[in-house]
Design a protein around this motif. Structure first.
Motif, PDB file in Angstrom:
ATOM      1  N   GLN A 175     -26.193 -20.470  46.076  1.00 55.08           N
ATOM      2  CA  GLN A 175     -24.811 -21.155  46.458  1.00 55.08           C
ATOM      3  C   GLN A 175     -25.169 -21.707  48.125  1.00 55.08           C
ATOM      4  OE1 GLN A 175     -21.670 -18.226  46.066  1.00 55.08           O
ATOM      5  NE2 GLN A 175     -20.994 -19.449  44.400  1.00 55.08           N
TER       6      GLN A 175
ATOM      7  N   ASN B  88     -22.041 -24.043  43.876  1.00 51.31           N
ATOM      8  CA  ASN B  88     -22.319 -23.348  42.421  1.00 51.31           C
ATOM      9  C   ASN B  88     -21.291 -22.366  42.037  1.00 51.31           C
ATOM     10  OD1 ASN B  88     -23.782 -22.894  40.237  1.00 51.31           O
ATOM     11  ND2 ASN B  88     -25.903 -22.364  41.036  1.00 51.31           N
TER      12      ASN B  88
ATOM     13  N   GLU C 161     -30.985 -19.441  39.879  1.00 49.64           N
ATOM     14  CA  GLU C 161     -30.554 -20.805  39.755  1.00 49.64           C
ATOM     15  C   GLU C 161     -29.074 -20.671  40.066  1.00 49.64           C
ATOM     16  OE1 GLU C 161     -30.713 -21.682  35.607  1.00 49.64           O
ATOM     17  OE2 GLU C 161     -33.138 -21.734  35.695  1.00 49.64           O
ATOM     18  N   MET C 162     -28.511 -19.533  40.292  1.00 49.70           N
ATOM     19  CA  MET C 162     -27.074 -19.299  40.483  1.00 49.70           C
ATOM     20  C   MET C 162     -26.843 -19.305  42.263  1.00 49.70           C
ATOM     21  SD  MET C 162     -25.739 -20.070  37.847  1.00 49.70           S
ATOM     22  CE  MET C 162     -23.889 -19.617  38.354  1.00 49.70           C
TER      23      MET C 162
ATOM     24  N   ARG D 126     -28.511 -22.812  50.557  1.00 44.43           N
ATOM     25  CA  ARG D 126     -28.612 -21.817  49.402  1.00 44.43           C
ATOM     26  C   ARG D 126     -30.064 -21.193  50.237  1.00 44.43           C
ATOM     27  NH1 ARG D 126     -28.888 -24.574  43.413  1.00 44.43           N
ATOM     28  NH2 ARG D 126     -26.724 -25.386  43.447  1.00 44.43           N
TER      29      ARG D 126
END
Length: 181
Positions: A70, A136, A67-68, A115
């Protein structure tokens, strides 16, 4: 703003409109409306970073997981760097492929790194100022990377290895195969 494709899916080069006269030059480093119109992407950048490096400093190949993850919009404010990205998205048609581009303070090109890409650069000039926007926030627990001299990727960093300046942290990064497992 002009969009140029790279061989990697979803990764592209942005060439800004640069206005020059006897005073110097002016260009927008980022314009959300122009970015969305030109790329077809809505990216909410939340963090802006800058590094200053001397010749031979190699940073990367870094990425954040889960989820992190970038996306980044990278550019050089001063000097010249070789920027390298590697597609590490298992479901991508360009998985495992890399792309490199020289970014400098003359052409003012920017690279959009989506990402799911590992990203790094090496300074080719005596000094560089490297700037990038992220969509992010940095999260140490999600941080990972691929070692710069990974045999599978066989990347050409454009400088002799004896000129490299690499942090201890980056010397301990994983191989491409280890990242996949």
């Amino acid at each position: 703003m002009e969009l140029q494709k790279t061989p990697l899916k979803d990764c592209f080069i942005i060439k800004p409109n640069v206005f020059r006269d006897e005073r110097g030059l002016f260009y927008e480093t980022y314009n959300q409306k122009a970015f969305e119109k030109t790329t077809g992407l809505k990216v909410d950048f939340v963090q802006d970073n800058q590094s200053v490096s001397s010749k031979g400093v190699l940073r990367g190949l870094h990425f954040q997981t889960g989820e992190m993850a970038q996306a980044k919009l990278v550019r050089v404010v001063k000097g010249k760097v070789l920027d390298i990205v590697v597609d590490i998205r298992n479901d991508s048609e360009t998985f495992g492929k890399s792309f490199s581009i020289v970014l400098d303070d003359v052409e003012h090109l920017q690279l959009f790194v989506p990402r799911g890409f590992a990203h790094g650069f090496i300074t080719l000039s005596e000094e560089s100022i490297f700037s990038y926007k992220c969509d992010n926030f940095y999260n140490k627990a999600s941080e990972s990377g691929i070692i710069y001299n990974d045999a599978t990727l066989a990347l050409d960093w454009h400088l002799p290895k004896e000129e490299f300046i690499i942090s201890e942290k980056d010397l301990e990064l994983l191989t491409f195969e280890e990242v996949l497992s």
